[in-house]
Design an enzyme around this catalytic site. Structure first.
Site, PDB file in Angstrom:
ATOM      1  N   SER A   1      -6.339   7.093   3.273  1.00 30.08           N
ATOM      2  CA  SER A   1      -5.548   6.913   2.052  1.00 30.08           C
ATOM      3  C   SER A   1      -6.009   7.860   0.957  1.00 30.08           C
ATOM      4  O   SER A   1      -5.248   8.190   0.052  1.00 30.08           O
ATOM      5  CB  SER A   1      -5.657   5.475   1.542  1.00 30.08           C
ATOM      6  OG  SER A   1      -4.913   4.596   2.329  1.00 30.08           O
TER       7      SER A   1
ATOM      8  N   ASP B   1       2.965   3.407  -3.423  1.00 25.79           N
ATOM      9  CA  ASP B   1       1.672   2.736  -3.320  1.00 25.79           C
ATOM     10  C   ASP B   1       1.715   1.434  -4.110  1.00 25.79           C
ATOM     11  O   ASP B   1       2.770   0.822  -4.226  1.00 25.79           O
ATOM     12  CB  ASP B   1       0.562   3.679  -3.814  1.00 25.79           C
ATOM     13  CG  ASP B   1      -0.733   3.503  -3.052  1.00 25.79           C
ATOM     14  OD1 ASP B   1      -1.277   2.377  -3.064  1.00 25.79           O
ATOM     15  OD2 ASP B   1      -1.217   4.468  -2.446  1.00 25.79           O
TER      16      ASP B   1
ATOM     17  N   HIS C   1      -5.442   0.865  -5.659  1.00 29.28           N
ATOM     18  CA  HIS C   1      -5.178   1.882  -4.646  1.00 29.28           C
ATOM     19  C   HIS C   1      -4.172   2.926  -5.134  1.00 29.28           C
ATOM     20  O   HIS C   1      -4.362   4.133  -4.977  1.00 29.28           O
ATOM     21  CB  HIS C   1      -4.665   1.197  -3.386  1.00 29.28           C
ATOM     22  CG  HIS C   1      -4.669   2.044  -2.158  1.00 29.28           C
ATOM     23  ND1 HIS C   1      -3.616   2.854  -1.804  1.00 29.28           N
ATOM     24  CD2 HIS C   1      -5.600   2.208  -1.179  1.00 29.28           C
ATOM     25  CE1 HIS C   1      -3.876   3.486  -0.662  1.00 29.28           C
ATOM     26  NE2 HIS C   1      -5.090   3.106  -0.265  1.00 29.28           N
TER      27      HIS C   1
END
Length: 769
Positions: free
Chosen positions: A558, A153, A227
């Site tokens: 996600s 990520d 994220h």
């Protein structure tokens, strides 16, 4: 005392929270007992106005003070009251109780409670003495102890409490990874929880240094986007008390496998132009390779690109190599449903677990009051609060710039509103294709005080990036708002405090953005495989640029992907001998397809969702630990599958990096679901199940057949003599009529022994012969 506590709990959950601490006093709940069934609800409300009017001096003042009138299940109301007024009311003979309204919060993230993994004083970070009522899977798996999760990520914010090493033992000896240092990241940032961190910056546009400078990035594993920190903490974060976003969802944060180990692979880099994180194929390939080398047990990949042939897709290629090493790969299904529609699902390789996104049973509400004495509940999660009670209300279409078109004004698009007409008003805007934060920004730019988003799906809202007090309402409420604006010269409105409520119904239902099947590469492999919570998920976040909010909400596949990652870590700990295919099978065949109302799970349009939306259904962690039977597969099964697709020996050897050869008679891939993209007259599908739970047992098949298709199973009963025994069977499909030609129809194959139920979803396209 017990009665008062019960009433307090009941009324606080039933009430919609109203703003506290304003000049007119705090909000209180006035409870009057059972409602008089002989009275019309409007008459009950009038009685409330009269009762409060005696205390405040007029019915008009009472109407302005009352928030909600409870007039169906019981009688009562919420109102802004000073302590003196509350005391006076409580002394009246027909008033049973008066108490201050409090905002109720729930445990963070409540996705794990929703999934059946409980605990209020969990161990791990706080010590074993505080472990209370955790689910048996958490206990049996030791909270995923020592399972190594590789997270590909945007990096990690290592200072987050979610990555504390407190109470953790030595790093597993099999770990061969490294803690790479770089800008704002040194070796001390890794620990017994965060055991490894790497970053991959080669090939960035104009070179790594120039890219980092242009996009406010750092050349190290440190996460500046957020994220990666969010997904890592969702999958394997420790227990953290009092986590919240600006007071919302205050409670104990936790990942699915709190005692797992995390290895971070930064492959995604912030693009400052649009705020996205971009993950080059070259970085994906490098990270997979290093993860396999380092010794991870699981790879979590919350990203995806265009759907491509298996041999052209970096995730598919390297996920195959991971599968060869016994590593489970979990990937997100994509968030393109609204833009691309059916067939938009990403990460479709059969050796990957592909995850869709669905909702929790927790919602965040705001109260909207209009000057015509009508009140509405909508979704709201904003930090900002209005400074007074009433504001002028305007429709975006009526306060636009003359240079903007009507549609832009309705949607409150950028540079569409006239500051002279907007300043100091609450503006009602239609929900558009853009994130509502852009609409909020436009109203804020024009000087507005608040915003109402009308015709909202009420699913896809994230709280971040909304700049004004806001509330999201559906189409019916939106029509009522616009009708009110047109009906009076001086429309006014008020947006009041929000509350968090659990056990909302229906839940789950599919997120409107979650990409769906059929599988574009091979429609005979059903994708996605499963759905999991992916809407308004609270988890750790970057604090780059000195953010004071360490936990943030995010939505999308996600977010659902790391939920399944955490569950897989628990299963890897509890069932260490299981292959990646066996783990996938256990997750798919134990999923459930009904919401908490007992109705079929719906999509965002409230129509029944299908296996193209959720595969086997909603993930059920505890059931997946004991699935009864599994559809297992190994490398040779996948080679046979690829041969059946027409790949030649040279291509196979490139993919597998072995001397693989096609079998003489390729068979169906032993997949836990069944999809037939072109059913002409009849077809026979072969599958194999392995008994993993009982020594001696019989399983009987039952079928929920797709419309216009008959389905039979041979043999209809499977007799197992011991654990680990495999059995092969055939499923025969026949087209019975032409009523659903070239249309997808769905069903189920169910094996049951009275103790375990093993369900395989079916998707079929009947075709003309």
């Amino acid at each position: 005392m017990a009665l008062s506590i019960c009433l307090y709990f009941l009324l606080s959950l039933s009430a919609i929270s109203i703003s506290q601490g304003r000049d007119q006093g705090d909000t209180h709940i006035v409870y009057l007992g059972n409602v008089d069934k002989s009275l019309h609800p409007d008459a009950v409300t009038s009685s409330h106005h009269a009762l409060l009017g005696d205390v405040l001096g007029s019915v008009k003042a009472a109407r302005e003070s009352i928030g909600f009138s409870y007039r169906h299940g019981f009688s009562g109301f919420s109102a802004r009251l000073t302590e003196e007024q509350a005391s006076k009311l409580s002394g009246l003979p027909n008033v049973l109780s008066v108490f201050r309204n409090e905002i109720h919060t729930v445990h963070t993230t409540n996705s794990w409670e929703f999934l059946g993994l409980y605990g209020s004083g969990e161990k791990s970070l706080f010590g074993a003495s505080e472990a209370t009522e955790s689910s048996w899977l958490w206990k049996k798996s030791k909270f995923g102890k020592d399972v190594i999760i590789g997270v590909l990520d945007s990096g990690v914010w290592p200072e987050s409490e979610s990555f504390s090493e407190h109470g953790m033992g030595p790093i597993p000896e099999r770990w061969k990874g490294a803690c790479e240092t770089g800008e704002q990241f040194n070796a001390s940032h890794c620990n017994k929880k965060l055991i490894g961190a790497r970053f991959f910056s080669h090939g960035l546009q104009d070179g790594p240094e120039a890219y980092a400078k242009a996009h406010q990035e750092v050349l190290s594993p440190r996460d500046v986007h957020g994220h990666g920190t969010h997904t890592a903490s969702t999958a394997g974060g420790r227990f953290v008390r009092n986590a919240n976003w600006l007071g919302y969802a205050k409670g104990t944060a936790k990942g699915g496998a709190p005692d797992s180990r995390l290895a971070i692979y930064k492959i995604c880099w912030r693009n400052i132009t649009d705020g996205s994180a971009r993950c080059p194929d070259s970085h994906v390939l490098s990270a997979f390779d290093m993860g396999i080398h380092d010794g991870v047990d699981i790879i979590s990949a919350s990203f995806g690109g265009p759907v491509r042939d298996y041999f052209l897709d970096s995730t598919s290629i390297r996920a195959f190599h991971a599968m060869q090493k016994g590593i489970v790969v979990i990937a997100s299904a994509g968030n393109e449903q609204q833009t691309e529609g059916p067939g938009s699902v990403k990460n479709v390789a059969p050796w990957v677990i592909t995850v869709g996104a669905s909702t929790l049973d927790r919602s965040y509400f705001g109260d909207l009051y209009l000057g015509n004495n009508k009140s509405f509940r909508g979704l709201s999660m904003t930090e900002q609060r209005l400074k007074k009670r009433w504001y002028h209300l305007a429709a975006g279409a009526d306060v636009g710039l003359p240079t903007s078109n009507f549609s832009a004004r309705q949607l409150c698009m950028s540079q569409s509103l006239d500051p002279k007409k907007v300043r100091g008003k609450i503006v009602a805007c239609l929900r558009g294709p853009m994130h509502p934060g852009f609409q909020s920004l436009e109203v804020s730019r024009a000087g507005g005080a608040g915003i109402i988003i009308c015709n909202s799906t009420q699913v896809d809202q994230n709280p971040r990036n909304e700049f004004l007090p806001s509330v999201h309402v559906d189409e019916e409420v939106g029509q009522a708002i616009f009708s009110y604006v047109k009906s009076t010269r001086n429309p006014v409105a008020d947006i009041q405090h929000q509350i968090s409520l659990r056990n909302q119904k229906p839940a789950p239902f599919m997120a409107p953005t979650s990409s769906s099947g059929p599988n574009f590469i091979d429609p005979d492999i059903l994708k996605p495989d499963i759905t999991a919570p992916g809407v308004k998920i609270l988890a750790a976040y970057t604090q780059f640029n000195n953010s004071e909010v360490p936990y943030q909400f995010s939505s999308g596949t996600s977010m659902s992907c790391p939920h399944v990652t955490g569950i897989v870590a628990l299963l890897k700990s509890y069932r260490p001998a299981w292959s990646p295919a066996a783990i996938k099978s256990a997750i798919v065949t134990t999923g459930y397809a009904f919401d908490n109302l007992g109705e079929p799970i719906k999509n965002s349009s409230r129509a029944p969702a299908s296996p193209f939306d959720f595969g086997g259904g909603h993930v059920n962690p505890n059931a997946a630990a004991h699935p009864g039977l599994v559809y297992d597969a190994d490398e040779q099964d996948y080679i046979g599958y690829l041969c059946g697709l027409g790949y030649n020996q040279t291509e196979l050897q490139i993919l597998t990096q072995t001397s693989a050869k096609c079998p003489d008679n390729p068979t169906d891939l032993n997949y836990p679901s069944i999809a037939i993209s072109d059913l002409r007259r009849s077809k026979v599908v072969q599958r194999r199940v392995t008994n993993v739970d009982d020594d001696v047992t019989n399983y009987t098949a039952s079928i929920e057949a797709p419309e216009s298709v008959s389905v039979s199973v041979h043999p209809p009963v499977l007799q197992f003599k011991h654990k680990g025994e495999p059995k092969t069977f055939q499923v025969i499909f026949r087209v019975e009529d032409d009523s659903n030609i070239d249309k997808a129809v769905f069903g189920k194959l169910i094996w049951s022994n009275g103790k375990y139920t093993v369900t395989s979803p079916i998707a079929v396209y009947p075709s003309r012969s």
